[in-house]
Design an enzyme around this catalytic site. Structure first.
Site, short mmCIF file in Angstrom:
data_model
loop_
_atom_site.label_atom_id
_atom_site.label_comp_id
_atom_site.label_asym_id
_atom_site.label_seq_id
_atom_site.Cartn_x
_atom_site.Cartn_y
_atom_site.Cartn_z
N ASP A 92 4.36 -2.54 -2.16
CA ASP A 92 3.48 -2.54 -0.99
C ASP A 92 3.25 -1.13 -0.44
O ASP A 92 4.05 -0.22 -0.65
CB ASP A 92 4.10 -3.39 0.13
CG ASP A 92 4.14 -4.86 -0.22
OD1 ASP A 92 3.73 -5.22 -1.34
OD2 ASP A 92 4.60 -5.65 0.63
N ASP A 93 2.12 -1.01 0.28
CA ASP A 93 1.82 0.14 1.16
C ASP A 93 1.21 1.34 0.46
O ASP A 93 0.89 2.33 1.12
CB ASP A 93 3.06 0.61 1.94
CG ASP A 93 3.64 -0.46 2.82
OD1 ASP A 93 3.00 -1.52 2.95
OD2 ASP A 93 4.72 -0.24 3.39
N HIS A 143 -3.67 -5.24 0.59
CA HIS A 143 -2.60 -5.28 1.59
C HIS A 143 -3.16 -4.86 2.95
O HIS A 143 -2.50 -4.18 3.73
CB HIS A 143 -1.47 -4.34 1.16
CG HIS A 143 -0.16 -4.57 1.88
ND1 HIS A 143 0.41 -5.80 2.05
CD2 HIS A 143 0.69 -3.68 2.47
CE1 HIS A 143 1.56 -5.68 2.70
NE2 HIS A 143 1.74 -4.39 2.98
N HIS A 147 -2.76 -1.56 7.10
CA HIS A 147 -1.42 -2.14 7.28
C HIS A 147 -1.29 -2.80 8.65
O HIS A 147 -0.28 -2.69 9.35
CB HIS A 147 -0.33 -1.08 7.09
CG HIS A 147 1.00 -1.66 6.71
ND1 HIS A 147 1.89 -2.16 7.63
CD2 HIS A 147 1.58 -1.85 5.50
CE1 HIS A 147 2.96 -2.61 7.01
NE2 HIS A 147 2.80 -2.45 5.71
N HIS A 244 8.44 -1.19 -2.30
CA HIS A 244 7.44 -0.33 -1.68
C HIS A 244 7.27 0.95 -2.49
O HIS A 244 8.26 1.52 -2.98
CB HIS A 244 7.84 0.01 -0.24
CG HIS A 244 7.90 -1.19 0.66
ND1 HIS A 244 8.97 -2.05 0.67
CD2 HIS A 244 7.00 -1.68 1.57
CE1 HIS A 244 8.75 -3.03 1.54
NE2 HIS A 244 7.56 -2.82 2.11
#
Length: 710
Positions: A92-93, A143, A147, A244
């Site tokens: 993620d991210d 995603h 965020h 991540h």
């Protein structure tokens, strides 16, 4: 500077298109900054809306289901779990220019693939890294764009987040993402009602929600062994593992993958993407329209980020320059005060016959008070020559009826103030020439104070201290403060640095020899006093400031009059600066004028005012997107410096501090008017247009002041 009327011309109409262009530019700048503000401050992690407190669990089929969930429009929930011995590593991210390639390298070396849930704003920042994900055989997914916590966002913002993310991925990779993971999500059993509603909306927009079986919490950097342990499924089960690849130092994540992948591969596990594990169709190609929208979004975001950075540096530069300017002004003011005090201890002496020249065009409102104040002073041997420049209001006859000794009237056809001054010089008998506007009232000792510096042979001109007579109301107070600051800080600084650019038309003394050296007052610019002063310095003469030589003048009483006055001043000053530009490369007194005076005027009276509209736009941006305490602190600090500066100038001039309360209000209307004047003047100068002289309507304020203080 004067407010005198000149010959009547028929100039071209001032261009109007630049105002529309300015408005559009500022609107685009604000839109760009707003986009950057949204990315960096509204939707950014830790800056978005606060999570809701509704902890009610989602429907059982969601909470008890698998991590891959399809939510149909009719409310049907279909979930799937990973096959045994199958692991989908999800990250993620990202993408991150450092850690994403490092993770991809680990996956490549171990013949593994992963699914990267990317933040759209990051994709726009690093499209090459997004392409690396796809080219390596891994999978790219959504995603959100910034965020954002979707559970706390309104429906329109959720749609914007998913749409913008899809566009960003399409522009970078040419693919349309079909998988989505909401930020701040984890395993299915943690889904709440608000999260479920956000997932339902994403499903309506074509996304399949992917949660996780195992959350490694690697974002907290718990240690390599802890990450490996958290990512290892029990009993040979398959799992979607959450990790991540951005948001901080991910060295532990990379090290954990080096251990986890080969260890589980030895146990028979395979590492693949979510779509491959679930036998889902590969991400389809994005439409041409989506790719174009994505590219436009990327350029807009990058441009907005560049603009915000540039504005930050501009603000920093402006603050540094303002501080340096203030330091120099205060230091020079202190030096000048000591110098004036030292000279004041000397007994005043007679330095020669004085001829006062008063160019007058329709000055009947103030001319009587002006002439009486000039002839009634304490300096001996003064003659006053009133040059009537074609007045139509009986100015000349009014002066004649006064029947005052040593007061002479010369009449000429309307030819402009510079010509009227030169006419007065021809008729004057004194070796010292004092030039005065027709609406100016002198203090009794003003002439004596004004001419004292001319006792030094090197001094060719002296600037007096002009004060605003009509200082009532906000506009009057603002001009009063502006005059006090300008005369008591700027002119003291110019005197000490020997680069005085202007002896004001309201009160100035000149050595006849210096006037002859430069061929009299020039008619080539609208700021004849600035042009004249610069010419005197370039001829080798010193120009100084006499703060105790006080004259009262009538300032504009309306914004329209103020605009006309300052517009002519600014335009004329630009003309004079251009005319004397060679002073920049000359030596001696001329070089000091060029490298100190002209550089100062260019920076602080042209360039910084031209950038002021963007500063205001940045101020609006800050008020909307930056923390209120930070914005308030900056504004209060800036205002405090202004107030302290003005207070120091008032102290130097022996004025009351009362008008200081109006200074913070000067940031609204007055400041904008001043920089719009500079913009208009610059445009007029660039297009080569000519500006006619605008005469200010007199109300007799200077006369009223003289009577009140008589």
């Amino acid at each position: 500077m004067s407010r005198h009327a000149r010959r009547r011309e028929s100039p071209r109409r001032a261009p109007k298109a630049h105002w529309l262009l300015l408005a559009l530019s500022l609107a685009l700048a604000l839109a760009g900054l707003s986009l950057n503000g949204y990315v960096e401050h509204i939707g950014a992690e830790g800056s978005g809306p606060h999570p809701v407190t509704d902890e009610r669990p989602a429907p059982d089929e969601v909470v008890d289901g698998g991590p891959v969930q399809r939510l149909a429009a009719d409310g049907t929930v279909t979930t799937r779990a990973m096959p045994a011995k199958t692991i989908a590593l999800t990250f993620d991210d990202g993408p991150d220019p450092r850690w994403t390639p490092a993770i991809l390298d680990v996956l490549r070396r171990h013949d593994a693939a992963g699914t990267f849930f990317t933040v759209g704003a990051q994709v726009n920042q690093h499209p090459d890294v997004a392409r690396q994900i796809v080219d390596s055989g891994s999978e790219i997914a959504a995603h959100t764009f910034t965020h954002l916590d979707l559970t706390a966002a309104p429906a329109w913002q959720r749609t914007a987040e998913t749409t913008l993310t899809g566009n960003a991925i399409a522009a970078a990779t040419g693919l349309r993402a079909t998988l989505m993971r909401p930020p701040y999500s984890a395993t299915p059993d943690a889904v709440t009602v608000p999260a479920y509603e956000a997932m339902r909306q994403a499903a309506d927009e074509g996304y399949l929600t992917v949660l996780a079986d195992l959350d490694t919490k690697d974002w907290s950097r718990p240690g390599v062994d802890a990450i490996v342990a958290a990512a290892t499924p029990a009993g040979g089960a398959g799992a979607i593992v959450m990790m991540h690849d951005a948001g901080g130092d991910r060295a532990q994540t990379v090290a954990a993958l080096e251990i986890l992948i080969p260890r589980l591969q030895e146990q028979g596990y395979r590492f693949t993407t979510v779509s491959q594990a679930m036998a889902l169709p590969a991400a389809p190609a994005a439409s041409a329209g989506q790719r174009v929208r994505g590219q436009a979004l990327r350029f807009a975001q990058l441009g907005a980020g560049w603009l915000a950075g540039a504005m930050t540096w501009l603000m920093l530069a402006a603050v540094v320059l303002a501080v340096l300017r203030l330091i120099v002004q205060v230091w020079c003011a202190r030096v000048h005060v000591r110098r004036v005090r030292k000279l004041s201890r000397r007994r005043k002496r007679y330095v020669g016959a004085v001829s006062v020249i008063v160019p007058a065009y329709n000055e009947s409102a103030n001319i009587e008070a002006t002439v009486r104040s000039l002839i009634g002073g304490d300096y001996p041997n003064v003659e006053v020559i009133v040059v009537d420049d074609g007045s139509t209001d009986g100015t000349a006859e009014l002066v004649r009826r006064l029947r005052l000794p040593n007061v002479y009237v010369v009449e000429q056809e309307n030819a402009g103030k510079p010509t009227a001054l030169n006419t007065g010089v021809m008729f004057a008998r004194g070796d010292i020439l004092v030039m005065v506007d027709g609406d100016t009232v002198f203090e009794p000792d003003a002439i004596g104070e004004l001419v004292q510096p001319l006792a030094e042979p090197a001094v060719g001109a002296v600037s007096g201290n002009t004060k605003v007579a009509n200082r009532g109301g906000l506009l009057g107070r603002w001009q009063h403060l502006e005059y006090v600051i300008g005369f008591n800080l700027d002119r003291r600084m110019f005197d000490v640095l020997q680069c005085m650019p202007t002896v004001p038309g309201a009160i100035g003394a000149f050595r006849r020899e210096a006037v002859v050296d430069v061929g009299g007052v020039s008619t080539q610019t609208l700021a004849e006093d600035t042009d004249f002063t610069m010419a005197i310095i370039r001829a080798g003469w010193r120009v100084v400031y006499a703060p105790d030589a006080i004259a009262w003048t009538e300032a504009p009483a309306s914004l329209r009059q103020l605009w006309r006055q300052r517009y002519r001043w600014c335009y004329g000053t630009m003309q004079a600066m251009w005319k004397h530009r060679r002073a920049l490369t000359e030596g001696g007194a001329s070089g000091r004028l060029g490298r100190r005076g002209l550089s100062y005027l260019t920076l602080f009276q042209v360039l910084l005012p031209l950038s002021a509209p963007m500063v205001d736009v940045y101020g609006v941006y800050g008020a909307i997107f930056l923390p209120p305490t930070q914005v308030a602190a900056v504004w209060l600090g800036f205002t405090l410096v202004q107030v302290l500066t003005a207070a120091y100038a008032l102290k130097l001039d022996g004025e009351r501090y009362g008008p200081l309360w109006s200074l913070p209000l000067q940031q609204v209307v007055y400041r904008q008017l001043m920089y719009l004047v500079v913009i208009q003047s610059t445009v007029m100068a660039l297009v080569g247009d000519r500006l006619r002289w605008h005469r200010m309507t007199r109300t007799g304020a200077a006369t009223a002041h003289a009577r009140t203080n008589a």
